[in-house]
Motif scaffolding. Structure first.
Motif, PDB file in Angstrom:
ATOM      1  N   ARG A 315       8.466  -5.280  17.156  1.00 57.82           N
ATOM      2  CA  ARG A 315       7.431  -6.172  16.628  1.00 57.82           C
ATOM      3  C   ARG A 315       7.219  -7.355  17.566  1.00 57.82           C
ATOM      4  NH1 ARG A 315       7.584  -9.462  10.827  1.00 57.82           N
ATOM      5  NH2 ARG A 315       5.548 -10.482  11.083  1.00 57.82           N
ATOM      6  N   THR A 316       5.957  -7.591  17.919  1.00 56.29           N
ATOM      7  CA  THR A 316       5.589  -8.722  18.764  1.00 56.29           C
ATOM      8  C   THR A 316       4.848  -9.761  17.925  1.00 56.29           C
ATOM      9  OG1 THR A 316       3.467  -7.737  19.415  1.00 56.29           O
ATOM     10  CG2 THR A 316       5.401  -7.179  20.748  1.00 56.29           C
ATOM     11  N   GLN A 317       4.510 -10.877  18.548  1.00 58.53           N
ATOM     12  CA  GLN A 317       3.805 -11.945  17.836  1.00 58.53           C
ATOM     13  C   GLN A 317       2.406 -11.513  17.399  1.00 58.53           C
ATOM     14  OE1 GLN A 317       3.861 -15.340  20.452  1.00 58.53           O
ATOM     15  NE2 GLN A 317       6.032 -15.814  20.039  1.00 58.53           N
ATOM     16  N   GLU A 318       1.852 -10.551  18.087  1.00 61.80           N
ATOM     17  CA  GLU A 318       0.495 -10.092  17.764  1.00 61.80           C
ATOM     18  C   GLU A 318       0.474  -9.121  16.588  1.00 61.80           C
ATOM     19  OE1 GLU A 318      -0.919  -8.334  21.297  1.00 61.80           O
ATOM     20  OE2 GLU A 318      -0.983 -10.215  22.446  1.00 61.80           O
ATOM     21  N   ASP A 319       1.614  -8.599  16.187  1.00 60.15           N
ATOM     22  CA  ASP A 319       1.676  -7.589  15.123  1.00 60.15           C
ATOM     23  C   ASP A 319       1.788  -8.269  13.757  1.00 60.15           C
ATOM     24  OD1 ASP A 319       1.665  -5.570  17.054  1.00 60.15           O
ATOM     25  OD2 ASP A 319       3.836  -5.679  17.278  1.00 60.15           O
ATOM     26  N   GLY A 320       0.750  -8.089  12.924  1.00 62.49           N
ATOM     27  CA  GLY A 320       0.743  -8.677  11.588  1.00 62.49           C
ATOM     28  C   GLY A 320       1.359  -7.747  10.553  1.00 62.49           C
ATOM     29  N   ILE A 321       1.820  -8.349   9.461  1.00 61.96           N
ATOM     30  CA  ILE A 321       2.439  -7.595   8.369  1.00 61.96           C
ATOM     31  C   ILE A 321       1.711  -7.906   7.069  1.00 61.96           C
ATOM     32  CG2 ILE A 321       4.573  -7.142   7.098  1.00 61.96           C
ATOM     33  CD1 ILE A 321       4.691  -6.280   9.997  1.00 61.96           C
ATOM     34  N   ASN A 322       1.381  -6.876   6.304  1.00 61.14           N
ATOM     35  CA  ASN A 322       0.746  -7.040   4.997  1.00 61.14           C
ATOM     36  C   ASN A 322       1.767  -7.513   3.964  1.00 61.14           C
ATOM     37  OD1 ASN A 322      -1.857  -6.152   5.816  1.00 61.14           O
ATOM     38  ND2 ASN A 322      -1.156  -4.019   5.727  1.00 61.14           N
ATOM     39  N   PRO A 323       1.289  -8.031   2.812  1.00 65.96           N
ATOM     40  CA  PRO A 323       2.216  -8.491   1.765  1.00 65.96           C
ATOM     41  C   PRO A 323       3.188  -7.424   1.291  1.00 65.96           C
ATOM     42  CG  PRO A 323       0.006  -9.310   1.331  1.00 65.96           C
ATOM     43  CD  PRO A 323      -0.114  -8.370   2.486  1.00 65.96           C
ATOM     44  N   ASP A 324       2.777  -6.138   1.323  1.00 63.82           N
ATOM     45  CA  ASP A 324       3.676  -5.058   0.874  1.00 63.82           C
ATOM     46  C   ASP A 324       4.663  -4.629   1.948  1.00 63.82           C
ATOM     47  OD1 ASP A 324       1.954  -3.816   2.606  1.00 63.82           O
ATOM     48  OD2 ASP A 324       1.486  -2.125   1.289  1.00 63.82           O
ATOM     49  N   GLY A 325       4.622  -5.277   3.112  1.00 63.78           N
ATOM     50  CA  GLY A 325       5.557  -4.967   4.179  1.00 63.78           C
ATOM     51  C   GLY A 325       5.036  -4.003   5.211  1.00 63.78           C
ATOM     52  N   SER A 326       3.853  -3.429   5.006  1.00 64.68           N
ATOM     53  CA  SER A 326       3.286  -2.483   5.962  1.00 64.68           C
ATOM     54  C   SER A 326       2.595  -3.217   7.103  1.00 64.68           C
ATOM     55  CB  SER A 326       2.277  -1.570   5.253  1.00 64.68           C
ATOM     56  OG  SER A 326       1.200  -2.333   4.737  1.00 64.68           O
ATOM     57  N   PRO A 327       2.478  -2.613   8.267  1.00 64.21           N
ATOM     58  CA  PRO A 327       1.798  -3.267   9.394  1.00 64.21           C
ATOM     59  C   PRO A 327       0.293  -3.338   9.147  1.00 64.21           C
ATOM     60  CG  PRO A 327       2.408  -1.031   9.985  1.00 64.21           C
ATOM     61  CD  PRO A 327       3.038  -1.296   8.649  1.00 64.21           C
ATOM     62  N   THR A 328      -0.321  -4.412   9.590  1.00 63.27           N
ATOM     63  CA  THR A 328      -1.770  -4.555   9.397  1.00 63.27           C
ATOM     64  C   THR A 328      -2.541  -3.541  10.239  1.00 63.27           C
ATOM     65  OG1 THR A 328      -1.778  -6.281  11.100  1.00 63.27           O
ATOM     66  CG2 THR A 328      -1.642  -7.005   8.805  1.00 63.27           C
ATOM     67  N   ASN A 329      -1.986  -3.196  11.380  1.00 61.71           N
ATOM     68  CA  ASN A 329      -2.624  -2.202  12.246  1.00 61.71           C
ATOM     69  C   ASN A 329      -1.578  -1.170  12.667  1.00 61.71           C
ATOM     70  OD1 ASN A 329      -4.022  -0.678  14.122  1.00 61.71           O
ATOM     71  ND2 ASN A 329      -4.924  -2.441  15.164  1.00 61.71           N
ATOM     72  N   PRO A 330      -1.577   0.010  12.033  1.00 63.88           N
ATOM     73  CA  PRO A 330      -0.549   1.027  12.358  1.00 63.88           C
ATOM     74  C   PRO A 330      -0.688   1.603  13.755  1.00 63.88           C
ATOM     75  CG  PRO A 330      -2.185   1.926  10.850  1.00 63.88           C
ATOM     76  CD  PRO A 330      -2.480   0.468  10.962  1.00 63.88           C
ATOM     77  N   TRP A 331      -1.791   1.285  14.445  1.00 67.36           N
ATOM     78  CA  TRP A 331      -1.965   1.750  15.822  1.00 67.36           C
ATOM     79  C   TRP A 331      -1.438   0.732  16.834  1.00 67.36           C
ATOM     80  CZ3 TRP A 331      -3.220   6.672  16.767  1.00 67.36           C
ATOM     81  CH2 TRP A 331      -3.815   7.398  15.732  1.00 67.36           C
ATOM     82  N   LYS A 332      -0.816  -0.358  16.297  1.00 67.83           N
ATOM     83  CA  LYS A 332      -0.173  -1.347  17.168  1.00 67.83           C
ATOM     84  C   LYS A 332       1.305  -1.524  16.855  1.00 67.83           C
ATOM     85  CE  LYS A 332      -4.237  -4.182  18.283  1.00 67.83           C
ATOM     86  NZ  LYS A 332      -4.819  -5.552  18.244  1.00 67.83           N
ATOM     87  N   LEU A 333       1.722  -1.118  15.663  1.00 67.03           N
ATOM     88  CA  LEU A 333       3.121  -1.244  15.262  1.00 67.03           C
ATOM     89  C   LEU A 333       3.498  -0.091  14.338  1.00 67.03           C
ATOM     90  CD1 LEU A 333       5.782  -2.883  15.179  1.00 67.03           C
ATOM     91  CD2 LEU A 333       4.832  -4.092  13.187  1.00 67.03           C
ATOM     92  N   CYS A 334       4.578   0.596  14.646  1.00 68.13           N
ATOM     93  CA  CYS A 334       5.085   1.690  13.813  1.00 68.13           C
ATOM     94  C   CYS A 334       6.484   1.336  13.318  1.00 68.13           C
ATOM     95  CB  CYS A 334       5.141   2.995  14.606  1.00 68.13           C
ATOM     96  SG  CYS A 334       3.538   3.572  15.208  1.00 68.13           S
ATOM     97  N   SER A 335       6.895   1.963  12.239  1.00 66.81           N
ATOM     98  CA  SER A 335       8.238   1.729  11.710  1.00 66.81           C
ATOM     99  C   SER A 335       9.237   2.639  12.409  1.00 66.81           C
ATOM    100  CB  SER A 335       8.267   1.979  10.204  1.00 66.81           C
ATOM    101  OG  SER A 335       8.068   3.355   9.930  1.00 66.81           O
ATOM    102  N   ILE A 336      10.509   2.244  12.360  1.00 70.23           N
ATOM    103  CA  ILE A 336      11.547   3.070  12.962  1.00 70.23           C
ATOM    104  C   ILE A 336      11.655   4.405  12.226  1.00 70.23           C
ATOM    105  CG2 ILE A 336      13.358   2.033  11.545  1.00 70.23           C
ATOM    106  CD1 ILE A 336      13.606   3.388  15.177  1.00 70.23           C
ATOM    107  N   GLN A 337      11.263   4.425  10.937  1.00 74.47           N
ATOM    108  CA  GLN A 337      11.250   5.686  10.191  1.00 74.47           C
ATOM    109  C   GLN A 337      10.270   6.670  10.817  1.00 74.47           C
ATOM    110  OE1 GLN A 337      13.009   6.869   7.703  1.00 74.47           O
ATOM    111  NE2 GLN A 337      11.798   8.592   6.948  1.00 74.47           N
TER     112      GLN A 337
END
Length: 607
Positions: A315-337
């Protein structure tokens, strides 16, 4: 007194409201997450019954197509063998498309229902090519010079039947095993044992259906009538359709969860975008963690293979997170899962490549063994009855049918007590035994063919006429040893592969995992066709003569078998290297572990 009565009423009203809210909450939770009623073995009569009749129908037609194309459609043996290999390859590759549509849009139940009907229509079309004289060329008899080739229209109608069978197999093959396993609760010990036994007993009924097809149905086709012999499989396929839909009310029907490949592509794209980031020293603690509440996939521990993919979860400073914990843009940040799920797929690929070469040996036991049998004495004892050439594969099925229950009920419990493993041995060990036996199968096949050819040429030189007008006096029963070993090879290798793909793929991709087995068989069919073409062309002007002519007595099929045996031994060595490198998906055999529900650093031991 009045105050106390009023306070009691207020208390009762409050309690009543609380009770109603609790009931409403329970009802809402039950509606949103309904409890799954696993029927386990109660659903098996419909699922295995459907599969048994489906295989009785499909194999009853497909196993004798080589003879059908050469005798009824007047094709050369090389042409017929090439068409069969290409058809088998296309059929098996079609399973990937069917699995993708199943996991993404339709679910296994709807896919199986549609595909079963398509298979019935395909068998019906092929039956019509035999029943209606205008849909196949005239019989040649002994006049090969004036032998009429099939017309464009006749071939087009036949290909329509093949096309429907490809559509049907594309849906049935990757989904039926996963659909059957869905009926067991994977969260209980009984359910886990049920899944393990289901794979073995599934193949037991599968081989039983093949045995019936390769004996009774082929006998009718070869000795009574092609129209009747091809009509019986179509009727059996209709019974298969009825059985499948009869069990609709008790099935566990896992719904499609959208394209699982989207997540795979996201990980690859994001890891490429972030390729310049430095890898973390302790990634299992620092990477982005998020699992959607709707996910059906089990939580995967961190593994240290393919670490370049870990960058997708930094996760970088540019990667936002939604209130439910999911990334705002899944094409910029993925989960380790997501990353670990992609690693599961990549780890399987080297094993799958080994499986492609493994199946080449078994392909020969369904093609050139038929041609061998045609040039041997196929009579039983002193009787005039001859075993149909295509029916010799029944000995392969008989070997599997006898061995599978012995392995499931006797060998596995014995090995379980020694190794402590639920399956007795690991899945890769089971596959390895199958691959070694495949190489042994080809050595035995080459020895038998060398002996058959020597006897045939000796009799020809001495002017000896084999009994009952056969091409060679060597009994076709000498094919039994190689077919028996081939059956044992499939009992270890093929069943081990199917279970391996099912358990090592993420839960939302199990149909795709099932298709991988058939895609491997497809690759084997295409490779076998390529080998036949290359050998046929390369040896045409060789001093030893063409290895694979129409008349096997003039060729060297044994050399071809020895070549495949060499390939199998090389492939076995490659598989052993891949097995040592492989890490199982979050299991005891994996090098990564869970401790108190948290991800921990993987151990540095090999599998």
């Amino acid at each position: 007194m009045e105050k106390s009565d009023s306070s009691r009423r207020e208390t009762m009203e409050k309690n009543s409201k609380k009770t109603m809210n609790i009931e409403k909450s329970i009802t809402t939770e039950t509606h949103e997450n309904p409890k799954i009623n696993y029927r386990g073995w109660k659903a098996m009569p419909f699922i295995i019954g459907n599969e048994t009749f489906e295989k009785l129908g499909a194999i009853g037609t497909l196993s004798n197509l080589l003879i059908y194309l050469t005798t009824v459609f007047n094709m050369k043996s090389i042409t017929a063998a090439t068409i069969i290999n290409i058809f088998n390859g296309t059929t098996n590759f079609g399973t990937f498309i069917g699995a993708f549509l199943c996991d993404t849009y339709f679910g296994r139940y709807k896919t199986l229902g549609f595909a079963t009907v398509a298979s019935f229509l395909g068998l019906l079309v092929i039956q019509l090519t035999a029943a209606i004289s205008s849909l196949h060329p005239k019989h040649c008899g002994n006049d090969e010079i004036r032998c009429q080739a099939p017309s464009v229209g006749q071939m087009a109608f036949l290909m329509c039947g093949f096309g429907l069978l490809i559509i049907g197999a594309g849906g049935v093959r990757p989904c039926n095993l996963a659909f059957g396993a869905d009926q067991f609760n994977p969260g209980t010990e009984a359910g886990k044992r049920g899944i393990n036994s289901f794979f073995n007993w599934y193949f037991f009924t599968f081989t039983f259906a093949q045995m019936v097809s390769l004996t009774l149905i082929i006998y009718v086709q070869s000795n009574i009538s092609w129209a009747l012999g091809l009509g019986i499989p179509a009727a059996l396929m209709l019974i298969s359709c009825a059985l499948f839909f009869m069990g609709s009310k008790i099935y566990v029907k896992v719904k499609a969860t959208g394209s699982p490949m989207t997540s795979v592509v996201q990980v690859l794209v994001v890891s490429f975008k972030k390729r310049h980031l430095k890898p973390l020293e302790q990634p299992w603690e620092s990477l982005f963690h998020y699992i959607p509440s709707s996910s059906i996939n089990s939580k995967l521990p961190y593994s240290d293979q393919f670490r370049f993919l870990d960058k997708a979860a930094i996760r970088t400073q540019e990667d936002g997170i939604n209130p439910d914990g999911s990334p705002t843009n899944p094409w910029k940040l993925c989960s380790i899962q997501q990353v670990e799920e992609v690693k599961c797929l990549l780890r399987v690929i080297p094993i799958w490549v080994a499986a492609i070469f493994y199946h080449i040996a078994n392909v020969q036991q369904h093609t050139y063994v038929v041609f061998q049998a045609l040039q041997m004495d196929r009579s039983l004892g002193k009787s005039s009855f001859k075993i149909p050439a295509a029916s010799y594969s029944v000995f392969l099925m008989l070997s599997m049918t006898i061995w599978i229950p012995i392995y499931d009920r006797i060998v596995v419990p014995f090995l379980r007590r020694i190794t402590g493993k639920q399956g007795g041995i690991t899945l890769l060990q089971r596959m390895g035994v199958g691959m070694f036996l495949a190489a042994v199968t080809m050595l035995v096949s080459a020895a038998v063919e060398e002996r058959r050819r020597t006897i045939a040429l000796t009799e020809h030189t001495l002017g000896i006429v084999p009994r009952r007008g056969t091409i060679s006096s060597m009994s076709g029963l000498w094919l039994i040893p190689q077919l028996t070993i081939a059956g044992l090879s499939e009992a270890f290798g093929a069943i081990g592969q199917v279970e391996f793909y099912y358990k090592q793929f993420p839960e939302n991709m199990r149909s795709i995992g099932g298709s991988l087995f058939f895609c491997g068989m497809a690759g084997s069919s295409y490779l076998s066709s390529l080998l036949i073409t290359i050998i046929h062309q390369a040896t045409k002007g060789a001093p030893t003569g063409n290895w694979l002519p129409e008349d096997l007595n003039k060729g060297r099929l044994d050399y071809f078998y020895y070549l495949i045996a060499a390939l199998e031994f090389v492939n076995f060595g490659y598989f052993l290297m891949c097995s040592r490198w492989y890490k199982y998906k979050g299991g005891r055999d994996s090098n990564s572990i869970h401790v108190n529900g948290e991800m921990k650093e993987p151990e540095k031991s090999s599998v």
